[in-house]
Write a protein that holds these residues in place. Structure first.
Motif, mmCIF file in Angstrom:
data_model
loop_
_atom_site.group_PDB
_atom_site.id
_atom_site.type_symbol
_atom_site.label_atom_id
_atom_site.label_comp_id
_atom_site.label_asym_id
_atom_site.label_seq_id
_atom_site.Cartn_x
_atom_site.Cartn_y
_atom_site.Cartn_z
ATOM 1 N N GLY A 94 0.798 -1.222 0.000
ATOM 2 C CA GLY A 94 0.000 0.000 0.000
ATOM 3 C C GLY A 94 0.829 1.270 0.000
ATOM 4 O O GLY A 94 0.324 2.354 -0.311
ATOM 5 N N PHE A 95 2.142 1.183 0.339
ATOM 6 C CA PHE A 95 3.017 2.356 0.379
ATOM 7 C C PHE A 95 3.302 2.923 -1.011
ATOM 8 O O PHE A 95 3.776 4.050 -1.135
ATOM 9 N N SER A 96 3.066 2.131 -2.053
ATOM 10 C CA SER A 96 3.401 2.570 -3.422
ATOM 11 C C SER A 96 2.626 3.829 -3.819
ATOM 12 O O SER A 96 3.015 4.542 -4.742
ATOM 13 N N GLU A 97 1.535 4.108 -3.104
ATOM 14 C CA GLU A 97 0.736 5.299 -3.421
ATOM 15 C C GLU A 97 1.349 6.571 -2.834
ATOM 16 O O GLU A 97 0.932 7.671 -3.167
ATOM 17 N N SER A 98 2.341 6.430 -1.951
ATOM 18 C CA SER A 98 2.981 7.596 -1.318
ATOM 19 C C SER A 98 4.401 7.749 -1.858
ATOM 20 O O SER A 98 5.226 6.830 -1.743
ATOM 21 N N ALA A 99 4.717 8.897 -2.443
ATOM 22 C CA ALA A 99 6.003 9.105 -3.118
ATOM 23 C C ALA A 99 7.187 8.916 -2.163
ATOM 24 O O ALA A 99 7.235 9.534 -1.098
ATOM 25 N N GLY A 100 8.122 8.046 -2.548
ATOM 26 C CA GLY A 100 9.355 7.853 -1.792
ATOM 27 C C GLY A 100 9.244 6.931 -0.595
ATOM 28 O O GLY A 100 10.262 6.590 0.029
#
Length: 480
Positions: A94-100
């Motif tokens: 799910g982190f892929s939606e937040s840059a970096g």
């Protein structure tokens, strides 16, 4: 104290979410190779060798196990560092939606991965020392990890371009210290670290055979934590961190008491099983279960009632806000009921291992994992991160109940009526304790910062007053 420092310096947001997910992977492998299957497989086998074949043969087994573990875990560490981008994406998708966020998680994971090698060797040495009757230093070694992380957060973080990487460095430094401090005591007990490549030794083969299925069986709680963090990565930012802080306070009584009891009771139960003293084995099990009840049930009630008070007093400063207090407290309130059932599992699972049965916990763990995933997917839709905490509690109940029923079938009548009698005598004390704690905590608005010493006094009075009422009630109702 470590988590208080981390919360104050880094808060609950993107960087802490990344760190906690990155630390999940080496931490999971630590439970797989170290505290879980290695300890459970090595201690009974090593005990057998020491008692039946003598000290010199036991030293040979230690040399072979240390050599084999060093080779295997060096390979696992290199593989983990190489495959880190894929591992991180798997657990924190799910982190892929937040840059970096994924890139930061990957960096932290690579930095911390060698910790699994160091801490697994520490677990092997701790097993040797525990069987030899020395418990203090192995039990103190995790303190070194915490001190290293605290020092890194306070001293190193302000000097780095990306401060959160200081925590990862602290984990690695702590692992080196944990490893180094075991060696002098090991030599004092007559064990050395010479290499021995006789991997076909019967005792070592037995340890390996017990470990392979045990990797899943004893580490089920950690597998469920990984699933919880994966699902939490799809929720609002901070969810992973709130669940982490909730879990850490939930694990406090577990780490102080339950794990210590399980580690202390496993060598005794292994000796009883090896001597075919099944009456003594059942008595040890009942005694351990009664101690678990006496400590974990009031601890559960205390965590539910005091969740906001504790986070408010010890965590609400720096980057950790009142909103973080309420959300971490909510997670803790739903985690807390699992404490008793995790405690039961931590005693029951080693009972299977002491009898050289590693298959049964694996089968139960598979179904427990499915229960956690199903409950988590359903409950997170309406309850968010609190639903994931409740799902883990439901899975823990399932795991403990099924394992206990299967153990009862294996050993015959466990005579758990004694345990139930103690439980009924605890109820009045728990009721009086809850009333005292609620009345005292109601004197303060815990979401408003300030007046530290007043709030400290109120929380202290609630804990001490509730605890005193509970203990006196146990005495009045005849709990020995």
């Amino acid at each position: 104290v470590r988590d208080m420092v981390v919360a104050a310096v880094f808060g609950a947001g993107m960087v802490t979410d990344a760190f906690f997910v990155a630390f999940t992977i080496p931490n999971l492998l630590r439970r797989f190779f170290a505290e879980g299957s290695l300890t459970a497989a090595f201690v009974p086998t090593f005990t057998d060798v020491l008692h039946h074949e003598g000290t010199e043969e036991a030293r040979q087994v230690v040399r072979i196990c240390w050599t084999l573990l060093l080779l295997v875990l060096t390979f696992v560490t290199l593989l983990g560092i190489f495959s880190s981008p894929w591992l991180v994406k798997l657990i924190g998708y799910g982190f892929s939606e937040s840059a970096g966020k994924l890139a930061l998680t990957d960096l932290l994971n690579r930095l911390m991965f060698p910790y699994i090698l160091l801490v697994s060797l520490v677990a092997l040495f701790a097993g040797v020392l525990n069987v030899s009757g020395h418990f203090l230093l192995p039990a103190l070694s995790p303190v070194m990890l915490n001190l290293a992380m605290i020092g890194s957060a306070l001293v190193l973080a302000p000097r780095l371009e990306q401060p959160i990487t200081a925590l990862a460095c602290g984990v690695l430094i702590g692992g080196v210290i944990q490893f180094a401090m075991q060696i002098p005591v090991l030599y004092r007990f007559g064990y050395d670290l010479r290499f021995n490549f006789n991997f076909r030794h019967l005792a070592v083969v037995k340890v390996a055979r017990l470990m392979l299925p045990g990797i899943l069986g004893v580490a089920i709680y950690q597998i469920n934590v990984v699933v919880t963090r994966l699902l939490a990565s799809f929720l609002q930012e901070g969810s992973v961190s709130w669940l982490y802080y909730g879990q850490r306070l939930f694990e406090f009584p577990q780490g102080v008491f339950v794990v210590s009891l399980a580690q202390a009771v496993l060598p005794a139960m292994s000796r009883q099983a090896a001597a075919d003293d099944m009456d003594g084995f059942r008595e040890s099990l009942r005694f351990a279960l009664v101690l678990i009840l006496l400590v974990t049930i009031p601890a559960t009630l205390g965590l539910i009632l005091c969740n906001q008070a504790v986070y408010s007093l010890f965590f609400m400063r720096g980057s950790f806000t009142s909103f973080d207090v309420s959300q971490a407290g909510l997670a803790l309130a739903w985690y807390a009921p699992a404490l008793l059932f995790v405690g039961i599992s931590r005693v029951v699972v080693p009972s299977f291992y002491a009898m050289k049965d590693t298959r049964t916990p694996v089968l139960v763990s598979f179904w427990t994992l499915l229960v956690n995933v199903a409950a988590g997917l359903v409950l997170m839709q309406t309850m968010g991160h609190a639903g994931l905490a409740l799902a883990l509690t439901i899975a823990s109940v399932f795991n403990a109940v099924v394992l206990t029923l299967l153990l009862s079938r294996r050993l015959g009548d466990l005579n758990l009526s004694m345990v139930l009698r103690v439980l009924t005598r605890m109820v009045p004390g728990l009721s009086f304790m809850a009333i005292v704690v609620m009345l005292l905590l109601a004197q303060v608005d815990w979401l408003v910062p300030g007046a530290f010493w007043l709030r400290f006094a109120v929380l202290g009075a609630a804990v001490l007053g509730g605890g005193l009422v509970y203990v006196v009630s146990l005495w009045l109702f005849g709990v020995k």
